[in-house]
Write a protein that holds these residues in place. Structure first.
Motif, PDB file in Angstrom:
ATOM      1  N   THR A   6      50.074  11.233 -28.746  1.00 32.92           N
ATOM      2  CA  THR A   6      49.522  11.004 -30.072  1.00 32.92           C
ATOM      3  C   THR A   6      48.030  10.736 -29.987  1.00 32.92           C
ATOM      4  OG1 THR A   6      50.043   8.641 -29.947  1.00 32.92           O
ATOM      5  CG2 THR A   6      51.701  10.091 -30.922  1.00 32.92           C
ATOM      6  N   ALA A   7      47.375  10.876 -31.141  1.00 30.89           N
ATOM      7  CA  ALA A   7      45.929  10.677 -31.223  1.00 30.89           C
ATOM      8  C   ALA A   7      45.600   9.206 -31.409  1.00 30.89           C
ATOM      9  CB  ALA A   7      45.361  11.489 -32.378  1.00 30.89           C
ATOM     10  N   ASP A   8      44.441   8.811 -30.898  1.00 26.99           N
ATOM     11  CA  ASP A   8      43.923   7.465 -31.157  1.00 26.99           C
ATOM     12  C   ASP A   8      43.301   7.386 -32.546  1.00 26.99           C
ATOM     13  OD1 ASP A   8      44.510   6.715 -28.479  1.00 26.99           O
ATOM     14  OD2 ASP A   8      42.624   7.608 -27.822  1.00 26.99           O
ATOM     15  N   ALA A  26      41.214  15.442 -34.425  1.00 24.48           N
ATOM     16  CA  ALA A  26      42.051  14.469 -33.719  1.00 24.48           C
ATOM     17  C   ALA A  26      41.378  14.096 -32.405  1.00 24.48           C
ATOM     18  CB  ALA A  26      43.433  15.041 -33.452  1.00 24.48           C
ATOM     19  N   ILE A  27      41.354  12.796 -32.125  1.00 26.35           N
ATOM     20  CA  ILE A  27      40.661  12.272 -30.947  1.00 26.35           C
ATOM     21  C   ILE A  27      41.628  11.432 -30.127  1.00 26.35           C
ATOM     22  CG2 ILE A  27      38.810  10.736 -30.175  1.00 26.35           C
ATOM     23  CD1 ILE A  27      37.370  11.489 -32.845  1.00 26.35           C
ATOM     24  N   ALA A  28      41.637  11.657 -28.832  1.00 23.78           N
ATOM     25  CA  ALA A  28      42.471  10.855 -27.931  1.00 23.78           C
ATOM     26  C   ALA A  28      41.761  10.729 -26.593  1.00 23.78           C
ATOM     27  CB  ALA A  28      43.849  11.484 -27.734  1.00 23.78           C
ATOM     28  N   GLY A  29      41.784   9.525 -26.025  1.00 26.02           N
ATOM     29  CA  GLY A  29      41.160   9.316 -24.729  1.00 26.02           C
ATOM     30  C   GLY A  29      39.687   9.626 -24.702  1.00 26.02           C
ATOM     31  N   GLY A  30      39.014   9.477 -25.841  1.00 24.20           N
ATOM     32  CA  GLY A  30      37.579   9.732 -25.910  1.00 24.20           C
ATOM     33  C   GLY A  30      37.202  11.182 -26.104  1.00 24.20           C
ATOM     34  N   ARG A  31      38.212  12.075 -26.255  1.00 27.06           N
ATOM     35  CA  ARG A  31      37.921  13.495 -26.405  1.00 27.06           C
ATOM     36  C   ARG A  31      38.528  14.060 -27.680  1.00 27.06           C
ATOM     37  NH1 ARG A  31      38.033  16.593 -20.579  1.00 27.06           N
ATOM     38  NH2 ARG A  31      36.605  15.175 -19.502  1.00 27.06           N
ATOM     39  N   ILE A  32      37.966  15.182 -28.110  1.00 22.93           N
ATOM     40  CA  ILE A  32      38.541  15.915 -29.233  1.00 22.93           C
ATOM     41  C   ILE A  32      39.737  16.698 -28.702  1.00 22.93           C
ATOM     42  CG2 ILE A  32      38.142  17.734 -30.935  1.00 22.93           C
ATOM     43  CD1 ILE A  32      35.143  16.973 -30.808  1.00 22.93           C
ATOM     44  N   VAL A  33      40.906  16.441 -29.267  1.00 19.82           N
ATOM     45  CA  VAL A  33      42.105  17.157 -28.811  1.00 19.82           C
ATOM     46  C   VAL A  33      42.527  18.232 -29.801  1.00 19.82           C
ATOM     47  CG1 VAL A  33      42.925  15.267 -27.372  1.00 19.82           C
ATOM     48  CG2 VAL A  33      43.619  15.363 -29.775  1.00 19.82           C
ATOM     49  N   ALA A  34      42.011  18.165 -31.016  1.00 20.90           N
ATOM     50  CA  ALA A  34      42.324  19.209 -31.997  1.00 20.90           C
ATOM     51  C   ALA A  34      41.279  19.160 -33.097  1.00 20.90           C
ATOM     52  CB  ALA A  34      43.721  19.016 -32.591  1.00 20.90           C
ATOM     53  N   LEU A  44      50.411  14.859 -34.032  1.00 21.08           N
ATOM     54  CA  LEU A  44      49.621  13.965 -33.189  1.00 21.08           C
ATOM     55  C   LEU A  44      49.535  12.555 -33.762  1.00 21.08           C
ATOM     56  CD1 LEU A  44      46.647  16.355 -32.305  1.00 21.08           C
ATOM     57  CD2 LEU A  44      48.670  15.837 -30.938  1.00 21.08           C
ATOM     58  N   ILE A  45      50.081  12.352 -34.938  1.00 20.36           N
ATOM     59  CA  ILE A  45      50.027  11.026 -35.565  1.00 20.36           C
ATOM     60  C   ILE A  45      51.171  10.175 -35.030  1.00 20.36           C
ATOM     61  CG2 ILE A  45      50.100   9.744 -37.725  1.00 20.36           C
ATOM     62  CD1 ILE A  45      49.058  12.250 -39.130  1.00 20.36           C
ATOM     63  N   GLY A  46      50.790   9.033 -34.456  1.00 21.59           N
ATOM     64  CA  GLY A  46      51.782   8.096 -33.950  1.00 21.59           C
ATOM     65  C   GLY A  46      51.602   6.732 -34.572  1.00 21.59           C
ATOM     66  N   THR A 503      29.301  20.288 -29.928  1.00 20.45           N
ATOM     67  CA  THR A 503      30.161  21.041 -30.836  1.00 20.45           C
ATOM     68  C   THR A 503      31.441  20.227 -31.045  1.00 20.45           C
ATOM     69  OG1 THR A 503      31.392  22.278 -29.156  1.00 20.45           O
ATOM     70  CG2 THR A 503      29.283  23.219 -29.890  1.00 20.45           C
ATOM     71  N   LEU A 504      32.283  20.697 -31.940  1.00 24.83           N
ATOM     72  CA  LEU A 504      33.560  20.027 -32.207  1.00 24.83           C
ATOM     73  C   LEU A 504      34.719  20.761 -31.551  1.00 24.83           C
ATOM     74  CD1 LEU A 504      33.089  19.063 -35.978  1.00 24.83           C
ATOM     75  CD2 LEU A 504      32.631  17.689 -33.940  1.00 24.83           C
ATOM     76  N   ASP A 505      34.463  21.441 -30.472  1.00 21.84           N
ATOM     77  CA  ASP A 505      35.516  22.187 -29.781  1.00 21.84           C
ATOM     78  C   ASP A 505      36.492  21.237 -29.091  1.00 21.84           C
ATOM     79  OD1 ASP A 505      34.273  24.551 -30.513  1.00 21.84           O
ATOM     80  OD2 ASP A 505      33.112  24.664 -28.654  1.00 21.84           O
ATOM     81  N   PRO A 506      37.795  21.490 -29.205  1.00 25.94           N
ATOM     82  CA  PRO A 506      38.775  20.684 -28.466  1.00 25.94           C
ATOM     83  C   PRO A 506      38.471  20.692 -26.967  1.00 25.94           C
ATOM     84  CG  PRO A 506      39.881  22.000 -30.123  1.00 25.94           C
ATOM     85  CD  PRO A 506      38.447  22.465 -30.098  1.00 25.94           C
TER      86      PRO A 506
END
Length: 553
Positions: A6-8, A26-34, A44-46, A503-506
């Motif tokens: 899931t996303a942060d 969507a952001i997780a672990g400091g990165r853009i995941v989607a 990704l919502i938890g 950029t906003l690339d995953p």
């Protein structure tokens, strides 16, 4: 991803320029995941996801400042801050008020005064004497190429009519030859060496104030344009290390090691030692070479004399000396960050890069020329040919009093049209980046974008008699898309962060800014009204105007 995949943090109901159909990040672990449509990322919502509906606000990659002086800006914010004071009487009132609030201070320090507030751009020691006759004052102007001092400071430094000008500076004098109150360039050191250095605690307070200010403007990374001993500033190395040790440096910083004018290529070993011992969080892979001064005090290096008998300015390094230094730096794998204002300085810097390429061949170092105020038309295509980037400070490219009264009248009609040729450089394929030079001018990248696109003031209602609303060389305007990319991905490229940010690339680090409206939906003349609402650095919210969140608090 976090546990459970899931996303942060989820930013939804947003506008994402350059990503058609996307409305969610969507952001997780400091990165853009989607970065896509909400329906694509709902899985990704938890339970622990921070979901933030943005109600149509715009998400862009975070800004990066390719040329800034945060410690100097922070110290000025905490001292006698004259950056937002516009005329002589207001400046004098501000100095008097600061002196009254700080009766125990041994020196009056701060700065940021506008040259165009004073006749000829040079205030007098007598003005300060009337306010603070008993304490020395040292107040650099907003471009930090000159400092205003009072008679007490001149006395303590032993500066008299008999004092010669240093090789890299000039003492402003009255008709009798006596010092009148302004020290230009290297002459500032004559007084600055006596000014008590700020304590480490004061520097930490100032740098944190600067970081909060820059984060509030959507900036998550910057190139600190001087790391070292330069007149009128404090070396920020120690304070960066302290912030890193405390875990409170939330920005990505690339420091430009100062190339001293009083030493030769033997200083390279010292710089390589500093690079090798840099702390994680502070990259020291760049070297700052200041090749000339500024037009307003006639120290910018020009090919032909200024009008009015003011000479051709100062090249701080002779062409052969500069070429050898740049060749050695290039060979050692160090990026060169040039200060070039006049057209001769620009040409000398380009020639030096050409010499380095001839000796060592191309390397992915991303050398760049900052300021590029005057560029001879013959040199415009050379930037792209040599792979040299243009580090723009667009806030200077409009008709303020400093331009119309202290610059254009001394350049001449033809040369005045060579100023800030952003569009011409872009047409030739030059890589564009954007910096503010704060505290020389506002750190707000949106204001810089406004001027780059309009070539007019960002101050609504400016006095038409002063021409601020008349476009300055309008054929050199940039499109909004080009200017915005220069302030984001363009500056990330110079900071060697483009593989991770810009950029906003995953997969990229989550450095982004939320704007209160879509700049692409506004008339160009309203771009200055856009505001940053939220700033995210490496997945962490470091500024949020609605919740009051600020990094370092």
């Amino acid at each position: 991803m976090t546990m459970g995949g899931t996303a942060d943090l989820l930013l939804t109901d947003a506008r994402l320029p350059w990503r058609p159909g996307a409305d969610t990040v969507a952001i997780a672990g400091g990165r853009i995941v989607a970065a896509g449509a909400a329906a694509e990322v709902r899985d990704l919502i938890g339970a622990g996801t921070d979901v933030r509906p943005l109600e149509g606000r715009t998400v862009i990659p975070a800004f990066q400042d390719a040329h800034v002086h945060p410690l100097t800006g922070g110290l000025e914010m905490l001292r006698c801050d004259l950056t937002d004071v516009n005329d002589r009487h207001q400046i004098l009132d501000a100095v008097a008020a600061y002196a009254a609030r700080n009766p125990g201070g041994s020196w009056i320090t701060g700065g940021g005064w506008r040259m165009d507030a004073f006749p000829g751009g040079t205030p007098l020691a007598a003005d300060l004497d009337a306010i603070v006759p008993d304490r020395p004052a040292f107040l650099p102007n907003r471009d930090h190429h000159g400092a205003w001092v009072n008679s007490r400071a001149l006395e303590l430094a032993g500066i008299t009519a008999a004092t010669p000008d240093p090789a890299d500076g000039r003492i402003e004098r009255d008709a009798s030859g006596a010092p009148s109150g302004v020290l230009h360039e290297g002459a500032m050191r004559l007084v600055q060496k006596l000014v008590p250095a700020p304590t480490l605690d004061e520097q930490v307070e100032a740098m944190l104030a600067a970081q909060r200010h820059l984060h509030a403007l959507g900036i998550t990374a910057w190139q600190d344009a001087i790391v070292g001993d330069y007149p009128g500033t404090t070396d920020p190395t120690r304070v960066y290390h302290e912030l890193i040790s405390r875990g409170v440096l939330t920005a990505r910083v690339r420091g430009c090691l100062w190339w001293r004018r009083d030493r030769g290529v033997e200083q390279l070993d010292d710089l390589l030692h500093l690079r090798a011992n840099a702390r994680p969080g502070l990259a020291l892979d760049s070297v700052k070479i200041m090749q000339d001064g500024v037009c307003e005090n006639f120290t910018a290096a020009t090919l032909a004399p200024y009008l009015g008998g003011h000479g051709t300015g100062i090249s701080f390094f002779e062409p052969g000396e500069l070429a050898e230094a740049v060749t050695r730096l290039h060979g050692a794998g160090l990026q060169v960050h040039f200060h070039t204002i006049g057209e001769r300085a620009v040409r000398e810097a380009l020639d030096a890069v050409a010499a380095a390429l001839n000796r060592h061949g191309p390397r992915d170092l991303r050398h760049h020329l900052a300021h590029i105020q005057i560029v001879h038309p013959d040199d415009v295509p050379r930037f792209a040919e040599l792979g040299v980037a243009a580090n723009m400070q667009p806030l200077w490219a409009y008709n303020d009093d400093q331009m119309t009264e202290l610059t254009v009248p001394f350049l001449g009609e033809e040369r005045a049209t060579w100023q800030y040729p952003f569009a011409a450089l872009h047409r030739h394929g030059t890589h564009l980046a954007m910096g503010s030079d704060w505290p020389v001018s506002s750190a707000d990248p949106i204001l810089g974008i406004h001027v780059a696109v309009n070539r007019t003031t960002y101050r609504p209602g400016a006095d038409p008699a002063r021409h601020a609303d008349r476009p300055f060389l309008p054929h050199q305007r940039l499109t909004l898309e080009t200017a915005l990319r220069a302030a984001t991905l363009g500056s990330a490229f110079l900071n060697h962060l483009d593989a991770r940010t810009g950029t906003l690339d995953p997969g990229k680090d989550a450095d982004l800014a939320v704007l209160d409206r879509d700049p692409f939906a506004l008339p160009p003349e309203e771009l200055h009204t856009v505001r940053v609402v939220t700033t995210v650095a490496a997945g962490r919210i470091v500024h949020d105007s609605e919740s009051g969140c600020r990094a370092g608090d």
